[in-house]
Design a protein around this motif. Structure first.
Motif, mmCIF file in Angstrom:
data_model
loop_
_atom_site.group_PDB
_atom_site.id
_atom_site.type_symbol
_atom_site.label_atom_id
_atom_site.label_comp_id
_atom_site.label_asym_id
_atom_site.label_seq_id
_atom_site.Cartn_x
_atom_site.Cartn_y
_atom_site.Cartn_z
ATOM 1 N N THR A 2 -18.486 -10.726 6.331
ATOM 2 C CA THR A 2 -19.767 -11.289 6.733
ATOM 3 C C THR A 2 -19.536 -12.528 7.562
ATOM 4 O O THR A 2 -18.532 -13.211 7.424
ATOM 5 C CB THR A 2 -20.624 -11.661 5.505
ATOM 6 O OG1 THR A 2 -19.939 -12.641 4.746
ATOM 7 C CG2 THR A 2 -20.922 -10.444 4.661
ATOM 8 N N GLU A 6 -24.797 -15.038 7.746
ATOM 9 C CA GLU A 6 -25.178 -14.121 6.678
ATOM 10 C C GLU A 6 -24.859 -14.722 5.313
ATOM 11 O O GLU A 6 -25.644 -14.614 4.380
ATOM 12 C CB GLU A 6 -24.461 -12.784 6.837
ATOM 13 C CG GLU A 6 -24.965 -11.970 8.006
ATOM 14 C CD GLU A 6 -24.118 -10.728 8.243
ATOM 15 O OE1 GLU A 6 -23.089 -10.556 7.563
ATOM 16 O OE2 GLU A 6 -24.488 -9.949 9.111
ATOM 17 N N SER A 10 -27.574 -15.512 2.501
ATOM 18 C CA SER A 10 -27.491 -14.838 1.211
ATOM 19 C C SER A 10 -27.446 -15.846 0.065
ATOM 20 O O SER A 10 -28.025 -15.603 -0.993
ATOM 21 C CB SER A 10 -26.303 -13.880 1.157
ATOM 22 O OG SER A 10 -25.086 -14.580 1.263
#
Length: 84
Positions: A2, A6, A10
């Motif tokens: 990732t 991201e 998250s």
């Protein structure tokens, strides 16, 4: 693998979703203060446990207490969580 954006998003989502579940308040956002939206010391302990379980880190309630604004809590967790 990732990217940093991201990972950032998250962690933000994990923190906000966890606080929403534990407080029962669906209107919580990143700029909210944990204690202003229904958090208390018992919920802080539960939050620390839930986040440590999810992230694979040692439970540390102090990170919650020292970073009551959820954006700040997310940032602090990114600094200590592996693979974040």
């Amino acid at each position: 693998m990732t990217n940093a954006g991201e990972s950032h998003e998250s962690m933000d989502a994990l923190v906000v979703d966890s606080v929403r579940k534990l407080t029962g308040n669906a209107e919580i956002g990143l700029d909210d203060n944990f204690f202003d939206v229904g958090g208390n010391s018992i919920i802080a302990i539960r939050l620390a446990q839930a986040l440590s379980d999810e992230l694979g880190i040692r439970r540390n309630i102090r990170v919650v207490l020292k970073n009551p604004v959820l954006r700040d809590l997310s940032e602090a967790l990114r600094a200590v969580a592996p693979n974040s």
